[in-house]
Enzyme design. Structure first.
Site, PDB file in Angstrom:
ATOM      1  CG  ASP A 129      -9.006  14.639 -15.879  1.00 64.54           C
ATOM      2  OD1 ASP A 129      -8.291  14.038 -16.703  1.00 64.54           O
ATOM      3  OD2 ASP A 129     -10.066  14.157 -15.436  1.00 64.54           O
ATOM      4  CE  LYS A 155     -12.113   6.434 -19.149  1.00 61.67           C
ATOM      5  NZ  LYS A 155     -11.967   6.402 -17.698  1.00 61.67           N
ATOM      6  CE1 TYR A 161     -16.400  10.315 -15.924  1.00 64.30           C
ATOM      7  CE2 TYR A 161     -15.180  10.582 -13.881  1.00 64.30           C
ATOM      8  CZ  TYR A 161     -15.924   9.798 -14.738  1.00 64.30           C
ATOM      9  OH  TYR A 161     -16.198   8.500 -14.404  1.00 64.30           O
ATOM     10  NE  ARG A 168      -2.601   0.627   3.589  1.00 61.69           N
ATOM     11  CZ  ARG A 168      -2.221   1.472   4.563  1.00 61.69           C
ATOM     12  NH1 ARG A 168      -2.162   2.772   4.336  1.00 61.69           N
ATOM     13  NH2 ARG A 168      -1.872   1.013   5.746  1.00 61.69           N
TER      14      ARG A 168
END
Length: 407
Positions: A196, A221, A124, A65
């Site tokens: 972004d 993406k 978005y 982690r």
């Protein structure tokens, strides 16, 4: 067999750690699935827990982690791509479990109760939910502005403004944010800038080159490119921002799986090849759609008719990306008939894969955005979002032609 193991019983031998003999010299990055890494001594463990430097020859890994060797390979590779020609030497990247994990982690790390942030109205749908639901619960106020004019950001700044956020090209309307102007505004006013850049891809748009502080991507993406993984990236221009975001990433637990980062770095090897085809196909299709009688409007930065085409030529190089938005004459019903009539193109959300995908923004990806906001953002009922893939261009044109005939 190690002589120290001769006294052990079968079940202990079966479970005891066996070290990999090296050097291995693997050309392909190994997938380190280990959740935990063993320590040389107590001092080694203390240094890692305190995030101090370890001694030469000691492993820098403690717990996946916090960091993982497979993830590290992908993160260093992405940093090189994002930095581009910016000259930054202290930039660094985290790969997260999703694009939304990247966005939400960056926002939670950089904004606190009492802060104010400026966001674009064209954004978005998931990000819209964060700024209208999550941030107000944290005591963070938000102002949304038309991102096409930097003066709108300037006029929205308050004494407690701590973030200027951009999304370029914007999802799904393809409106651009002037990256150089936003970066300069942030530096002048001492406000952190976050962008972004998913829609343009790192191949075409590198905000760090224009003075932006933090760049996020949905790596699901274009970075991944094959619709087979979920991941996000956060690249910071300096170590202070990187460390601050990393602290929150570890607390929130949005670390990517090493299986995912293995696929991600493998996908990146063909990113330049895929983007060349995405760019070429999208420009040809945008030109085709612009001339079609049943198409009312096409939104694509590569078209001279796009109101920000000159800006696109400055900050989108070498191409204008694989995303197109277009409006079919006849509104929502006509648009629905088109997306239900395609044969080669697939009716699906998401984007950036080698296969072409199409969807209706108002009823799918942006249905959570209220109608008034959608209309102010230019998301009409008939707007279709088209992720142009890497298929043969003639086949794509033929498929759109027969689908539009049914509109």
């Amino acid at each position: 067999m190690d002589s120290n193991d001769q006294h052990l019983h079968f079940d202990s031998l079966a479970t005891k750690r066996v070290e990999v003999k090296g050097p291995v010299n693997s050309l392909s990055t190994p997938i380190y699935t280990s959740s935990t890494f063993y320590l040389d001594n107590a001092q080694h463990g203390a240094a890692l827990c305190l995030q101090d430097s370890v001694q030469d020859g000691q492993s820098p890994w403690l717990y996946s982690r916090w960091g993982n060797p497979t993830n590290d390979v992908a993160e260093r590779l992405i940093t090189k791509l994002e930095v581009g020609r910016s000259g930054l030497t202290t930039a660094a990247t985290y790969v997260t479990s999703s694009g939304m994990s990247a966005i939400s982690t960056a926002l939670l790390a950089l904004l606190h109760a009492g802060d104010h942030a400026v966001f674009p109205t064209n954004i978005y749908g998931g990000t819209h939910e964060v700024i209208t639901d999550l941030l107000p619960k944290m005591g963070v106020s938000v102002t949304c502005v038309d991102p096409s004019d930097i003066n709108n950001f300037v006029n929205a700044i308050k004494p407690n403004t701590k973030m200027l956020y951009g999304e370029t090209p914007a999802n799904p309307t393809m409106i651009l944010t002037d990256l150089a102007a936003l970066g300069n505004l942030g530096r002048t006013r001492n406000i952190t800038t976050v962008v972004d850049a998913t829609f343009g891809s790192v191949y075409n748009t590198r905000p760090l080159e224009h003075g932006i502080d933090v760049v996020v991507h949905s790596a699901t993406k274009y970075y991944g490119g094959h619709s087979d993984l979920i991941a996000g990236t956060i690249t910071s221009a300096n170590a202070a921002l990187h460390d601050r975001i990393g602290h929150y990433l570890r607390l929130l637990g949005g670390t990517a799986s090493p299986h995912t980062t293995f696929l991600l770095q493998r996908g990146i090897k063909t990113l330049h090849l895929r983007m060349e085809r995405h760019n070429q196909n999208a420009l040809r299709l945008a030109q085709f759609l612009q001339s079609h009688a049943k198409v009312e409007r096409v939104h694509y930065p590569g078209l001279e008719s796009h109101p920000q085409h000159e800006l696109a030529k400055k900050q989108m190089q070498p191409g204008f990306g694989g995303m197109i938005a277009f409006e079919v004459r006849g509104g929502a019903d006509a648009g629905r008939r088109v997306i239900e009539s395609v044969q080669l193109i697939t009716l699906a959300v998401s984007l950036g894969g080698v296969e072409s995908l199409i969807e209706q923004a108002s009823t799918m990806t942006h249905t959570m955005v209220d109608r008034d906001t959608r209309e102010r953002s230019g998301i009409t009922d008939g707007l279709l979002r088209f992720s142009v893939g890497c298929e043969n261009i003639d086949d794509l044109i033929a498929d759109l032609t027969q689908a539009l005939e049914k509109a």
